[in-house]
Design a protein around this motif. Structure first.
Motif, PDB file in Angstrom:
ATOM      1  N   ALA A  67      23.723  27.446 -37.906  1.00  0.00           N
ATOM      2  CA  ALA A  67      23.458  27.946 -36.551  1.00  0.00           C
ATOM      3  C   ALA A  67      24.615  28.797 -36.045  1.00  0.00           C
ATOM      4  O   ALA A  67      24.399  29.821 -35.386  1.00  0.00           O
ATOM      5  N   ARG A  68      25.849  28.383 -36.369  1.00  0.00           N
ATOM      6  CA  ARG A  68      27.013  29.158 -35.924  1.00  0.00           C
ATOM      7  C   ARG A  68      26.989  30.562 -36.514  1.00  0.00           C
ATOM      8  O   ARG A  68      27.232  31.553 -35.821  1.00  0.00           O
ATOM      9  N   ARG A  69      26.679  30.651 -37.798  1.00  0.00           N
ATOM     10  CA  ARG A  69      26.612  31.963 -38.439  1.00  0.00           C
ATOM     11  C   ARG A  69      25.470  32.812 -37.874  1.00  0.00           C
ATOM     12  O   ARG A  69      25.608  34.023 -37.681  1.00  0.00           O
ATOM     13  N   LEU A  70      24.332  32.159 -37.617  1.00  0.00           N
ATOM     14  CA  LEU A  70      23.185  32.884 -37.062  1.00  0.00           C
ATOM     15  C   LEU A  70      23.499  33.413 -35.665  1.00  0.00           C
ATOM     16  O   LEU A  70      23.226  34.581 -35.350  1.00  0.00           O
ATOM     17  N   ILE A  71      24.078  32.572 -34.825  1.00  0.00           N
ATOM     18  CA  ILE A  71      24.419  32.982 -33.462  1.00  0.00           C
ATOM     19  C   ILE A  71      25.439  34.118 -33.490  1.00  0.00           C
ATOM     20  O   ILE A  71      25.322  35.095 -32.745  1.00  0.00           O
ATOM     21  N   THR A  72      26.432  34.003 -34.354  1.00  0.00           N
ATOM     22  CA  THR A  72      27.443  35.053 -34.469  1.00  0.00           C
ATOM     23  C   THR A  72      26.798  36.380 -34.845  1.00  0.00           C
ATOM     24  O   THR A  72      27.119  37.438 -34.264  1.00  0.00           O
ATOM     25  N   ALA A  73      25.873  36.355 -35.799  1.00  0.00           N
ATOM     26  CA  ALA A  73      25.198  37.585 -36.221  1.00  0.00           C
ATOM     27  C   ALA A  73      24.390  38.190 -35.081  1.00  0.00           C
ATOM     28  O   ALA A  73      24.390  39.412 -34.880  1.00  0.00           O
ATOM     29  N   MET A  74      23.693  37.354 -34.315  1.00  0.00           N
ATOM     30  CA  MET A  74      22.890  37.860 -33.203  1.00  0.00           C
ATOM     31  C   MET A  74      23.778  38.473 -32.128  1.00  0.00           C
ATOM     32  O   MET A  74      23.471  39.550 -31.593  1.00  0.00           O
TER      33      MET A  74
END
Length: 203
Positions: A67-74
């Motif tokens: 989730a951290r990586r996904l949020i960072t990408a968004m």
């Protein structure tokens, strides 16, 4: 910053929050697994990476990492795309921002397509999951039962709500009953069901 700017940014923030929270909820509820999620659009590579880096990790850590990586990408995509649009438009005032034909705060076109595909994945694997649909069907029955009971006997509602009615089965009563039920939390609706029907309603 004008209200239209804030509305644009707020909508984007909602998208980021809802997607990450829904993935978290779906995984913790067992509606899909981390391994299954690795094949999902957009989120898949981030959770695949989390599994690769820490294959023996517990679910909470895998969710946190993915989730951290996904949020960072968004966040990075919307920041870059918004900066690009603002630079291209070069608005000189709030009025100029409002006069822009397109929104200035947005995800890039390719990223927006991937987000849409991820929402489609969640729709199929979570929002329309058999377990979720069964609960929704039973919840609809509970609401329908409450509506019928209050419509037939408005006095079963609190006094101020009953006072807004014009008799069992009447149009004004139906409106008051609908408004009363619409304001209920899930927990309160179940409490009212138990009070009216003298039994628990199990979702």
């Amino acid at each position: 910053m004008c209200s239209s700017d804030l509305a644009q940014i707020s909508a984007l923030a909602d998208d980021i929050a809802y997607l990450s929270h829904d993935i978290d909820d779906g995984l913790r509820a067992g509606l899909f697994s981390v391994h299954e999620l690795t094949n999902a659009p957009l989120a898949g590579p981030f959770f695949r990476d989390a599994l690769t880096r820490a294959p023996g990790s517990d679910l909470g850590r895998l969710i946190g990492e993915g989730a951290r990586r996904l949020i960072t990408a968004m966040v990075e995509d919307v920041t870059a795309e918004t900066s690009r649009r603002v630079a291209a438009a070069s608005p000189s005032s709030v009025s100029a921002v409002r006069a822009e034909p397109d929104v200035l705060a947005a995800f890039s076109a390719g990223f927006a397509q991937e987000m849409s595909a991820l929402k489609g994945y969640l729709f199929r694997h979570m929002y329309r999951h058999e377990r979720v649909m069964n609960v929704m069907t039973r919840a609809q029955k509970a609401v329908g039962d409450l509506f019928g009971a209050f419509l037939a006997d408005p006095s079963a509602m609190p006094e101020d709500w009953a006072a807004a009615c014009d008799g069992p089965g009447q149009a004004r009563t139906a409106r008051a009953v609908a408004d009363y039920i619409a304001g209920m939390t899930d927990r309160f609706a179940l409490q009212e069901y138990k009070r009216i029907f003298h039994m628990d309603f199990l979702l």
